[in-house]
Scaffold this motif. Sequence first.
Motif, PDB file in Angstrom:
ATOM      1  N   GLU A  92       0.828  -1.206   0.000  1.00  0.00           N
ATOM      2  CA  GLU A  92       0.000   0.000   0.000  1.00  0.00           C
ATOM      3  C   GLU A  92       0.862   1.256   0.000  1.00  0.00           C
ATOM      4  N   ILE A  95       2.470   1.914  -3.474  1.00  0.00           N
ATOM      5  CA  ILE A  95       1.504   2.502  -4.400  1.00  0.00           C
ATOM      6  C   ILE A  95       1.202   3.950  -4.017  1.00  0.00           C
ATOM      7  N   ILE A 146      -7.700   1.798  -5.933  1.00  0.00           N
ATOM      8  CA  ILE A 146      -6.794   0.659  -6.091  1.00  0.00           C
ATOM      9  C   ILE A 146      -6.988  -0.359  -4.977  1.00  0.00           C
ATOM     10  N   ILE A 148      -5.275  -4.041  -3.747  1.00  0.00           N
ATOM     11  CA  ILE A 148      -4.036  -4.799  -3.941  1.00  0.00           C
ATOM     12  C   ILE A 148      -4.165  -6.179  -3.302  1.00  0.00           C
ATOM     13  N   CYS A 186      -5.113  -4.978  -8.392  1.00  0.00           N
ATOM     14  CA  CYS A 186      -3.719  -5.359  -8.645  1.00  0.00           C
ATOM     15  C   CYS A 186      -3.383  -6.684  -7.968  1.00  0.00           C
ATOM     16  N   TRP A 188      -0.014  -8.463  -7.172  1.00  0.00           N
ATOM     17  CA  TRP A 188       1.391  -8.056  -7.193  1.00  0.00           C
ATOM     18  C   TRP A 188       2.298  -9.122  -7.786  1.00  0.00           C
ATOM     19  N   ILE A 242       0.715  -3.469 -13.484  1.00  0.00           N
ATOM     20  CA  ILE A 242       0.210  -2.455 -12.543  1.00  0.00           C
ATOM     21  C   ILE A 242       0.756  -1.081 -12.928  1.00  0.00           C
ATOM     22  N   SER A 243       2.062  -1.022 -13.185  1.00  0.00           N
ATOM     23  CA  SER A 243       2.686   0.252 -13.570  1.00  0.00           C
ATOM     24  C   SER A 243       2.102   0.791 -14.862  1.00  0.00           C
ATOM     25  N   ILE A 246      -1.407   2.280 -14.238  1.00  0.00           N
ATOM     26  CA  ILE A 246      -1.344   3.592 -13.576  1.00  0.00           C
ATOM     27  C   ILE A 246      -0.833   4.649 -14.553  1.00  0.00           C
ATOM     28  N   ILE A 261       7.564   1.506  -9.463  1.00  0.00           N
ATOM     29  CA  ILE A 261       7.513   0.442  -8.451  1.00  0.00           C
ATOM     30  C   ILE A 261       8.880  -0.224  -8.313  1.00  0.00           C
TER      31      ILE A 261
END
Length: 372
Positions: A92, A95, A146, A148, A186, A188, A242-243, A246, A261
């Motif tokens: 968290e 992000i 978001i 996660i 997301c 991870w 994820i990147s 975003i 990240i």
Amino acid sequence: FLLLADNTSENNFKIEILKSPLGLAKNISINLFENRFYELQEKLDIIKSFAAGVSSSKKFMEYGLARYYPHLFAFHQFFHSSFRARQGKVLEKIIFFVLKNYVKCSNVVEGNKNQEILKPIFESEIENLDLDALGVSEDTKKMILIQIRSRDDTGGTTAKSSLVELLRSILRTRKIPDVKILYLVCVWDEREKNQKNSTIAKFYSSLKEYIPNENSFKDQIEKSYFFNDKLAIRLAYGINAISKAIFEWSESQDESILKAIEDIVGTVERWDDLWISASIANLELEMLHTRGISNVNILQEKLESLNFEIDKSSYKTICQSVAELTNLLVPTWHEKSLPFDNIADKAHYIRDLIFLHTIYQYTPDHVQKFIS
């Protein structure tokens, strides 16, 4: 050791991201030097007693292995259950800093503090459900919500469904927001993708009354599935996806977001507090309950006889003091108590015990404010 680190912007950045596992490391050090780990096995519930064999081992307390097992099980139960929750806090925070420092969101909210932002947008109460991060870009009139999940091969259907509960609550309002909103889920660690189809199916099951075509939903969710002109959901597996999600949401030309990240993880990955405290606690419990030996007690006795003061004015002086004290103790440590035969390993173990003792006694104010 970040728990002893100097007050610098880089150190404080690392400490803020890692504050939850650092709190665990501090807790382990306290339990170690106050001999409080025995309390853990006393707190085991009755199910553990028979399902994990704890009560059975207690019938053979004359046997060192049996004496050790309840403490071994209790410590690992405590450590892994505590860490499991704490690792999510680290994700968290990462992000949070991506949205704040790389995307330059005008407002970033952590955790469940989202009601004050969502309620005016949808002109109704939104259930106070879990949300890991929320970012607002006032320039582009966009918002990102978001959720996660660390990995996708743990937890059952209820856990998967919980990831879209907040979205379902939003859709129930039947209100089309004035701002564009991306609801980003997301995962991870992408290594276990075999659960992806069941995850998507569970999402559909939870949201199907708002989805006219199941196939379109399943085909588009990894690119963005739009419920209306303003609200979309996207599923991203792995830090690259994820990147990318975003970055695309940000509508920015700043490609550093794509590596944000990785950059943050690279910055914070070198720290020793938790692995050393957990490893030493594990070894000390074994020696205490199988051989009746405590290096913690031996160290404390030797420190009292030496009357040596660690210079805590900076991290550098702490390291210098620990090195000096280690050099004093190694030649005098005649007890056959250390868990290694190699002389270098013995010296390192004594040094790390001294570091943990320092952490137990002292935490700088700028660190304490983060881990309290």
